[in-house]
Scaffold this motif. Structure first.
Motif, PDB file in Angstrom:
ATOM      1  N   VAL A  40       0.829  -1.204   0.000  1.00 46.84           N
ATOM      2  CA  VAL A  40       0.000   0.000   0.000  1.00 46.84           C
ATOM      3  C   VAL A  40       0.869   1.260   0.000  1.00 46.84           C
ATOM      4  O   VAL A  40       0.620   2.211  -0.756  1.00 46.84           O
ATOM      5  N   GLY A  41       1.887   1.264   0.863  1.00 46.45           N
ATOM      6  CA  GLY A  41       2.765   2.429   0.929  1.00 46.45           C
ATOM      7  C   GLY A  41       3.522   2.667  -0.357  1.00 46.45           C
ATOM      8  O   GLY A  41       3.683   3.809  -0.807  1.00 46.45           O
ATOM      9  N   ASP A  78       0.817   9.930   9.023  1.00 43.96           N
ATOM     10  CA  ASP A  78       1.697   9.545  10.132  1.00 43.96           C
ATOM     11  C   ASP A  78       1.490   8.091  10.539  1.00 43.96           C
ATOM     12  O   ASP A  78       2.399   7.455  11.082  1.00 43.96           O
ATOM     13  N   GLY A  79       0.307   7.546  10.288  1.00 44.25           N
ATOM     14  CA  GLY A  79       0.093   6.123  10.527  1.00 44.25           C
ATOM     15  C   GLY A  79       0.906   5.267   9.576  1.00 44.25           C
ATOM     16  O   GLY A  79       1.446   4.219   9.965  1.00 44.25           O
ATOM     17  N   VAL A  80       1.007   5.706   8.333  1.00 44.76           N
ATOM     18  CA  VAL A  80       1.839   4.994   7.356  1.00 44.76           C
ATOM     19  C   VAL A  80       3.308   5.059   7.775  1.00 44.76           C
ATOM     20  O   VAL A  80       4.039   4.066   7.675  1.00 44.76           O
ATOM     21  N   ARG A  81       3.734   6.207   8.252  1.00 40.94           N
ATOM     22  CA  ARG A  81       5.120   6.349   8.719  1.00 40.94           C
ATOM     23  C   ARG A  81       5.408   5.365   9.848  1.00 40.94           C
ATOM     24  O   ARG A  81       6.459   4.716   9.869  1.00 40.94           O
ATOM     25  N   LYS A  82       4.472   5.253  10.776  1.00 36.73           N
ATOM     26  CA  LYS A  82       4.646   4.307  11.884  1.00 36.73           C
ATOM     27  C   LYS A  82       4.804   2.891  11.355  1.00 36.73           C
ATOM     28  O   LYS A  82       5.695   2.137  11.771  1.00 36.73           O
ATOM     29  N   ASP A  83       3.936   2.521  10.410  1.00 35.66           N
ATOM     30  CA  ASP A  83       3.983   1.167   9.862  1.00 35.66           C
ATOM     31  C   ASP A  83       5.268   0.919   9.078  1.00 35.66           C
ATOM     32  O   ASP A  83       5.858  -0.166   9.151  1.00 35.66           O
ATOM     33  N   LEU A  84       5.719   1.921   8.325  1.00 35.83           N
ATOM     34  CA  LEU A  84       6.961   1.760   7.570  1.00 35.83           C
ATOM     35  C   LEU A  84       8.154   1.581   8.498  1.00 35.83           C
ATOM     36  O   LEU A  84       9.081   0.824   8.192  1.00 35.83           O
ATOM     37  N   GLY A  85       8.135   2.241   9.634  1.00 36.07           N
ATOM     38  CA  GLY A  85       9.185   2.026  10.621  1.00 36.07           C
ATOM     39  C   GLY A  85       9.199   0.595  11.122  1.00 36.07           C
ATOM     40  O   GLY A  85      10.260  -0.017  11.292  1.00 36.07           O
ATOM     41  N   ALA A 100      16.623  -3.307   3.602  1.00 36.54           N
ATOM     42  CA  ALA A 100      15.488  -2.406   3.815  1.00 36.54           C
ATOM     43  C   ALA A 100      15.671  -1.107   3.041  1.00 36.54           C
ATOM     44  O   ALA A 100      15.011  -0.102   3.345  1.00 36.54           O
ATOM     45  N   ASP A 101      16.519  -1.118   2.014  1.00 38.19           N
ATOM     46  CA  ASP A 101      16.842   0.116   1.305  1.00 38.19           C
ATOM     47  C   ASP A 101      15.609   0.789   0.709  1.00 38.19           C
ATOM     48  O   ASP A 101      15.420   2.003   0.846  1.00 38.19           O
ATOM     49  N   LEU A 102      14.777   0.017   0.010  1.00 41.86           N
ATOM     50  CA  LEU A 102      13.594   0.607  -0.612  1.00 41.86           C
ATOM     51  C   LEU A 102      12.629   1.118   0.449  1.00 41.86           C
ATOM     52  O   LEU A 102      12.067   2.214   0.314  1.00 41.86           O
ATOM     53  N   LEU A 103      12.423   0.346   1.511  1.00 42.60           N
ATOM     54  CA  LEU A 103      11.531   0.783   2.582  1.00 42.60           C
ATOM     55  C   LEU A 103      12.024   2.074   3.218  1.00 42.60           C
ATOM     56  O   LEU A 103      11.236   2.974   3.529  1.00 42.60           O
ATOM     57  N   ARG A 104      13.338   2.180   3.422  1.00 41.46           N
ATOM     58  CA  ARG A 104      13.893   3.403   4.010  1.00 41.46           C
ATOM     59  C   ARG A 104      13.669   4.610   3.095  1.00 41.46           C
ATOM     60  O   ARG A 104      13.362   5.716   3.555  1.00 41.46           O
ATOM     61  N   THR A 105      13.828   4.391   1.796  1.00 40.49           N
ATOM     62  CA  THR A 105      13.618   5.481   0.851  1.00 40.49           C
ATOM     63  C   THR A 105      12.167   5.944   0.861  1.00 40.49           C
ATOM     64  O   THR A 105      11.878   7.151   0.897  1.00 40.49           O
ATOM     65  N   VAL A 106      11.245   4.989   0.844  1.00 42.26           N
ATOM     66  CA  VAL A 106       9.823   5.337   0.863  1.00 42.26           C
ATOM     67  C   VAL A 106       9.462   6.011   2.185  1.00 42.26           C
ATOM     68  O   VAL A 106       8.724   7.002   2.208  1.00 42.26           O
TER      69      VAL A 106
END
Length: 284
Positions: free
Chosen positions: A174-175, A232-239, A252-258
């Protein structure tokens, strides 16, 4: 069934209304009492405390922001809910699910790890997808509640935390889709092309996805006030995803970039707006 819903934000409120609509006797609690009291009526009552809400119920459903928020109510839920099935639906990741289970003590034996897929409208419509892990007997006991809030239940296994792990994988998609849609629209606009033409071009094709249109519309209008999933909920989940990826030994390179894109949008003042506001991260 008599069901307590702990946490009545965007998702919890929709779940409570779906449960009441399906004939369940629903009691709610929220840290901000006004949000719980707004649901009073139509079979929904508001409790003054967590302990009052969960006393004498068949199922306790927790839908709170993060692991710490769930841990803040864990002692009261564990102590006051008798033998009720505890359906833990907050997105906390597998590590968070384990921490909650440890804090719950013996009550962990009656806990289901059951995060959900969907945002405001599916929650209101009782059309969420429930991801459930835990003992099959508990799923069976809680199934009337799961059926009221969801269109289907996906079993992720017997182990607490497996459903939370699956939820992170799903939310990564989703992100990424949302950030990718934002990038495509921004790139079209940067080249002097009407961004709507991007959505028109992919419509109905192999690379199309309904979510691109759902999130693309507010990106084009610039109106992010209709919040179905707060940025901010998406940010929490991406963390959580970054931590889970690293713990599993993957890059986790792509996740960190997003995550960096959502961070940039939040720092610009869009944290409480819909996740579509990630489009602002591409502005010069």
């Amino acid at each position: 069934m008599r069901t307590a819903v702990i946490g009545t934000g965007i998702m919890g409120a929709g779940m409570a209304r779906s449960l009441a609509r399906e004939g369940h006797d629903v009691v709610v609690w929220n840290r901000t009492a006004e949000k719980a009291e707004a649901l009073v009526g139509d079979g929904i009552s508001a409790a003054a405390s967590v302990a009052e809400a969960v006393s004498g119920v068949d199922v306790v459903l927790t839908m709170l922001f993060d692991t710490d928020a769930v841990l803040a109510v864990t002692e009261d839920v564990a102590r006051a809910s008798g033998d009720a099935v505890w359906v833990q639906t907050a997105t906390v990741g597998p590590d968070g699910a384990r921490r909650i289970a440890e804090a719950a003590g013996d009550a962990a034996d009656r806990m289901l790890d059951a995060p959900v897929l969907g945002t405001r409208k599916p929650a209101e419509d009782g059309a969420l997808v429930v991801l459930a892990s835990g003992p099959a007997a508990l799923v069976e006991r809680a199934q009337p509640v799961l059926d009221a809030i969801g269109s289907r239940t996906v079993r992720a296994g017997e182990r607490l935390g497996d459903a939370s792990a699956l939820k992170l994988a799903c939310n990564s998609w989703v992100g990424l889709i949302t950030a990718g849609t934002a990038q495509a629209l921004a790139l079209a606009q940067a080249q002097g092309v009407d961004p709507q033409l991007f959505l028109d071009a992919i419509d109905g094709g192999a690379v199309d996805t309904p979510y691109a249109h759902v999130k693309g519309a507010p990106m084009i209008s610039g109106d992010y006030s209709a919040v179905s999933f707060a940025l901010d909920g998406v940010r929490k989940d991406l963390g959580l995803m970054v931590s889970a990826a690293e713990a599993g030994g993957m890059s986790a390179d792509l996740l960190r970039t997003v995550l960096g894109l959502y961070d940039r949008a939040s720092e610009s003042g869009h944290g409480d707006e819909d996740m579509a506001a990630v489009r602002t991260a591409f502005d010069g």
